[in-house]
Design a protein around this motif. Structure first.
Motif, PDB file in Angstrom:
ATOM      1  N   GLU A 192       0.836  -1.200   0.000  1.00  0.00           N
ATOM      2  CA  GLU A 192       0.000   0.000   0.000  1.00  0.00           C
ATOM      3  C   GLU A 192       0.877   1.259   0.000  1.00  0.00           C
ATOM      4  O   GLU A 192       0.485   2.297   0.498  1.00  0.00           O
ATOM      5  CB  GLU A 192      -0.956   0.002   1.192  1.00  0.00           C
ATOM      6  N   TRP A 193       2.070   1.144  -0.549  1.00  0.00           N
ATOM      7  CA  TRP A 193       3.029   2.243  -0.664  1.00  0.00           C
ATOM      8  C   TRP A 193       3.452   2.787   0.708  1.00  0.00           C
ATOM      9  O   TRP A 193       3.801   3.959   0.843  1.00  0.00           O
ATOM     10  CB  TRP A 193       2.491   3.377  -1.532  1.00  0.00           C
ATOM     11  N   LYS A 194       3.471   1.920   1.696  1.00  0.00           N
ATOM     12  CA  LYS A 194       3.881   2.332   3.041  1.00  0.00           C
ATOM     13  C   LYS A 194       5.336   1.924   3.277  1.00  0.00           C
ATOM     14  O   LYS A 194       5.667   0.742   3.171  1.00  0.00           O
ATOM     15  CB  LYS A 194       2.984   1.693   4.095  1.00  0.00           C
ATOM     16  N   PHE A 195       6.181   2.911   3.611  1.00  0.00           N
ATOM     17  CA  PHE A 195       7.613   2.632   3.778  1.00  0.00           C
ATOM     18  C   PHE A 195       7.888   1.752   4.989  1.00  0.00           C
ATOM     19  O   PHE A 195       8.912   1.078   5.069  1.00  0.00           O
ATOM     20  CB  PHE A 195       8.412   3.943   3.897  1.00  0.00           C
ATOM     21  N   ASP A 196       6.977   1.766   5.973  1.00  0.00           N
ATOM     22  CA  ASP A 196       7.196   0.988   7.191  1.00  0.00           C
ATOM     23  C   ASP A 196       6.390  -0.307   7.212  1.00  0.00           C
ATOM     24  O   ASP A 196       6.224  -0.933   8.267  1.00  0.00           O
ATOM     25  CB  ASP A 196       6.859   1.827   8.421  1.00  0.00           C
ATOM     26  N   ALA A 197       5.898  -0.729   6.039  1.00  0.00           N
ATOM     27  CA  ALA A 197       5.124  -1.981   5.963  1.00  0.00           C
ATOM     28  C   ALA A 197       6.035  -3.183   6.203  1.00  0.00           C
ATOM     29  O   ALA A 197       7.152  -3.245   5.688  1.00  0.00           O
ATOM     30  CB  ALA A 197       4.463  -2.099   4.601  1.00  0.00           C
TER      31      ALA A 197
END
Length: 259
Positions: A192-197
């Motif tokens: 989901e384009w989350k850098f901390d995923a």
């Protein structure tokens, strides 16, 4: 005739002797008068005058010593800040105060005090300017850090990461909007384009879901906190892999649920 001549010489000798005696008496009287005048002007008795001179000398020397110490302290504090050569010169002369006449000591002491005050003021101004420069540099560094943090925060949002990825895909790999459309769908599915995923099942990390996450360190040491670093690694991974393009990677992901 000889007797008369001898008498004349004896009388002349007495007259000359009397003249010398008179001059000596006059000089003595002058010294007495001068001493009296000095005693009257100072309010001291004659026997106190020598002690008074000693006290005056001690006072002048003490003032000179104190002034010299202050000058040396100011000279030390002014190093690499202002020119203290004039102060150093007059202080050097004053350093011999113990053997100098009182009037010369007094004059040098006054000059040293004036130079000390001037150098002290100049040093204080130099310190103030230096402090202002340090404060300005610190403020500038803080502003730059704040701007960097703001840019990082904006780039770490999903929208910011998408914009960064689209720009990098175009400028570095020549991939147009069609390829970015595939990339957008691929990484939307992955993180989901989350850098901390972080994938709880396998530990894949970040926007491109690198496994393990520290693979992305080849793109930068800040891989865990910077979406741009993750994107740089992810685009390079797609280009260097068998997929070659985002659309090929997306097709593989749709067929196999991974890429």
């Amino acid at each position: 005739m000889a007797i008369i001549a001898g008498s004349v010489l004896a009388i002349s000798g007495l007259a000359v002797g009397a003249g010398f005696a008179g001059q000596a008496a006059a000089a003595t009287q002058a010294r007495v008068s001068a001493t009296s005048e000095l005693a009257d002007s100072t309010g001291l008795h004659r026997e106190q005058l020598s002690a008074y001179s000693a006290v005056a000398k001690a006072h002048v020397d003490n003032t000179a010593s104190t002034t010299l110490n202050e000058a040396n302290q100011v000279i030390a504090a002014s190093q690499n800040k202002v020119d203290a050569s004039s102060l150093a010169a007059v202080a050097s002369s004053l350093a011999s105060y113990e053997v100098l006449p009182l009037d010369e000591i007094t004059s040098l002491t006054a000059q040293t005090k004036a130079e000390t005050a001037a150098v002290s003021a100049a040093t204080a101004e130099a310190d103030r300017a230096a402090a202002e420069a340090v404060a300005a540099a610190a403020a500038q560094a803080a502003a730059a850090e704040a701007a960097r943090a703001q840019t990082l925060a904006a780039g770490n949002t999903p929208a910011g990461a998408r914009a960064t990825a689209q720009a990098m895909a175009s400028s570095q790999y020549g991939w147009g909007s069609d390829q970015f459309s595939c990339l957008n769908q691929l990484w939307q599915k992955e993180s989901e384009w989350k850098f901390d995923a972080v994938n709880s099942n396998g530990g894949a990390t970040g926007i491109p879901q690198a496994l393990p996450g520290n693979k992305m360190a080849t793109a930068g040491s800040d891989w865990a906190t910077n979406a741009t670093t993750q994107i740089a690694w992810g685009l390079g991974y797609i280009k260097a892999s068998s997929y070659g393009t985002p659309c090929a990677a997306w097709s593989h992901s749709q067929a196999n649920n991974w890429y």
